[in-house]
Design a protein around this motif. Structure first.
Motif, PDB file in Angstrom:
ATOM      1  N   PHE A 284       0.800  -1.217   0.000  1.00 33.69           N
ATOM      2  CA  PHE A 284       0.000   0.000   0.000  1.00 33.69           C
ATOM      3  C   PHE A 284       0.839   1.276   0.000  1.00 33.69           C
ATOM      4  N   GLY A 285       2.156   1.157  -0.035  1.00 34.47           N
ATOM      5  CA  GLY A 285       3.020   2.324  -0.035  1.00 34.47           C
ATOM      6  C   GLY A 285       3.292   2.830   1.368  1.00 34.47           C
ATOM      7  N   SER A 286       4.448   3.469   1.548  1.00 35.48           N
ATOM      8  CA  SER A 286       4.813   4.013   2.850  1.00 35.48           C
ATOM      9  C   SER A 286       5.815   5.142   2.668  1.00 35.48           C
ATOM     10  N   LEU A 287       5.499   6.308   3.194  1.00 30.72           N
ATOM     11  CA  LEU A 287       6.389   7.459   3.051  1.00 30.72           C
ATOM     12  C   LEU A 287       7.673   7.306   3.858  1.00 30.72           C
ATOM     13  N   THR A 288       7.543   6.822   5.079  1.00 29.03           N
ATOM     14  CA  THR A 288       8.676   6.830   6.005  1.00 29.03           C
ATOM     15  C   THR A 288       9.716   5.767   5.694  1.00 29.03           C
ATOM     16  N   THR A 289       9.389   4.813   4.835  1.00 25.82           N
ATOM     17  CA  THR A 289      10.315   3.719   4.570  1.00 25.82           C
ATOM     18  C   THR A 289      11.057   3.867   3.244  1.00 25.82           C
ATOM     19  N   VAL A 290      10.890   4.996   2.552  1.00 25.39           N
ATOM     20  CA  VAL A 290      11.636   5.214   1.307  1.00 25.39           C
ATOM     21  C   VAL A 290      13.071   5.595   1.677  1.00 25.39           C
ATOM     22  N   SER A 291      14.000   4.683   1.437  1.00 25.64           N
ATOM     23  CA  SER A 291      15.396   4.883   1.827  1.00 25.64           C
ATOM     24  C   SER A 291      16.179   5.541   0.694  1.00 25.64           C
ATOM     25  N   PRO A 292      17.395   6.052   0.987  1.00 25.74           N
ATOM     26  CA  PRO A 292      18.236   6.594  -0.094  1.00 25.74           C
ATOM     27  C   PRO A 292      18.528   5.556  -1.175  1.00 25.74           C
ATOM     28  N   GLU A 293      18.697   4.296  -0.773  1.00 26.38           N
ATOM     29  CA  GLU A 293      18.935   3.233  -1.757  1.00 26.38           C
ATOM     30  C   GLU A 293      17.706   3.047  -2.645  1.00 26.38           C
ATOM     31  N   ASP A 294      16.515   3.154  -2.050  1.00 29.00           N
ATOM     32  CA  ASP A 294      15.290   3.051  -2.843  1.00 29.00           C
ATOM     33  C   ASP A 294      15.203   4.182  -3.859  1.00 29.00           C
ATOM     34  N   VAL A 295      15.567   5.386  -3.447  1.00 28.08           N
ATOM     35  CA  VAL A 295      15.513   6.539  -4.354  1.00 28.08           C
ATOM     36  C   VAL A 295      16.454   6.331  -5.537  1.00 28.08           C
ATOM     37  N   THR A 296      17.646   5.800  -5.258  1.00 25.50           N
ATOM     38  CA  THR A 296      18.597   5.527  -6.342  1.00 25.50           C
ATOM     39  C   THR A 296      18.026   4.518  -7.324  1.00 25.50           C
ATOM     40  N   ALA A 297      17.481   3.428  -6.788  1.00 25.94           N
ATOM     41  CA  ALA A 297      16.909   2.393  -7.650  1.00 25.94           C
ATOM     42  C   ALA A 297      15.729   2.935  -8.440  1.00 25.94           C
ATOM     43  N   ILE A 298      14.843   3.680  -7.781  1.00 28.84           N
ATOM     44  CA  ILE A 298      13.671   4.243  -8.455  1.00 28.84           C
ATOM     45  C   ILE A 298      14.083   5.213  -9.558  1.00 28.84           C
ATOM     46  N   SER A 299      15.110   6.023  -9.297  1.00 27.72           N
ATOM     47  CA  SER A 299      15.567   7.001 -10.298  1.00 27.72           C
ATOM     48  C   SER A 299      16.115   6.309 -11.536  1.00 27.72           C
TER      49      SER A 299
END
Length: 297
Positions: A121-136
């Motif tokens: 369902f998604g979660s704001l607080t669990t988006v890590s820097p590694e997740d941001v790199t992968a998503i980008s």
């Protein structure tokens, strides 16, 4: 604007913008192919990748990407060759993916149903820097494909037989659409969630189609709608402490309803203008073939 001072909100907003761009950019091709629910099926399969990531103590995002890509290729092959048994095979793939994810994450020493919920369902607080790199990185791939190959993908989505006659590699392009949809699902799962990502791929496109008549205009308005609702939903989630995925989807549905209400009088005005133009025209204008970006969707 104090939310911009929180590092986790900076990451969440960046992820939201990327999701708002990529989901409608892929969704427009799925809608044209009448595969609006494909994202939902890929989301079920990606759950196995999330569980496998926890079990192997590796990145759930990258593992979900690998599993989702494999599942999307299987779906496309089943669609092309499955014939009468295709629906049954897809059902087994979808529900097997969901069951596999729940089982694997509970077998993991570091995983739990709470971990799985943030991916569902998604979660704001669990988006890590590694997740941001992968998503980008994954979002960059999606944008390159959906924009750079838009004419080829549109041709295949509109009429496979015509695309094949013109010499396009239809099978390869179909697989590319499926793989790009799988990548988009994993891009969006940290913000919207695997169970709701399909709505963000479809609803902004459906909303844009209420006002637009060409592929290019639909693409631009759908992406603009996607970015707007993801940002609005993310900020609302921060202030009201509500689930981001559900909030984003409800905003998208609200935009769809609003544009639908606006489209009715606009359509009547266009019809009256067309009737007036036809009445004042002595001879029909010969039709000419329009480029792909101007084709009605």
């Amino acid at each position: 604007m104090e939310f911009l001072h929180d590092a986790f909100m900076q990451r969440a907003l960046l992820a939201a913008v990327l999701v708002g761009i990529t989901a409608p950019a892929v969704g427009i091709y799925l809608v044209q192919r009448r595969q609006a629910l494909m994202g939902d099926g890929i989301g079920h399969v990606a759950m196995t990748g999330v569980g496998l990531g926890f079990l192997l103590n590796s990145s759930p995002v990258w593992m979900a990407t690998l599993v989702a890509v494999a599942g999307s290729v299987a779906m496309e092959l089943i669609r092309a060759y499955g014939k009468t048994r295709g629906d049954l095979a897809l059902a087994l793939l979808f529900y097997g993916g969901m069951a596999g994810g729940v089982l694997l994450i509970n077998l993991s020493p570091t995983g739990s149903n709470a971990n799985l919920s943030s991916y569902l369902f998604g979660s704001l607080t669990t988006v890590s820097p590694e997740d941001v790199t992968a998503i980008s990185l994954l979002a960059a791939f999606v944008v390159l494909v959906t924009v750079g190959l838009r004419r080829h993908l549109f041709a295949v989505s509109q009429d496979e037989e015509f695309a094949r006659v013109t010499g396009l590699p239809v099978r390869a392009l179909n697989l590319l659409i499926a793989v790009t949809a799988a990548v988009t699902v994993t891009v969006a799962m940290r913000v919207v969630g695997l169970l709701l990502v399909s709505a963000l791929m479809v609803v902004p496109v459906a909303a844009a189609q209420q006002l637009t008549k060409s592929f290019r205009a639909t693409f631009v308005l759908a992406v603009a709608t996607g970015v707007t609702v993801t940002l609005a939903g993310t900020v609302t989630s921060y202030y009201q402490d509500v689930p981001p995925g559900a909030t984003i989807v409800l905003y998208a549905i609200g935009v769809f309803v609003l544009l639908t209400l606006l489209a009715a009088p606009l359509a009547r005005r266009r019809a009256r203008a067309a009737e007036g133009g036809a009445a004042g025209c002595d001879a029909p204008v010969p039709a000419t073939r329009r480029p792909a970006d101007d084709v009605q969707v």
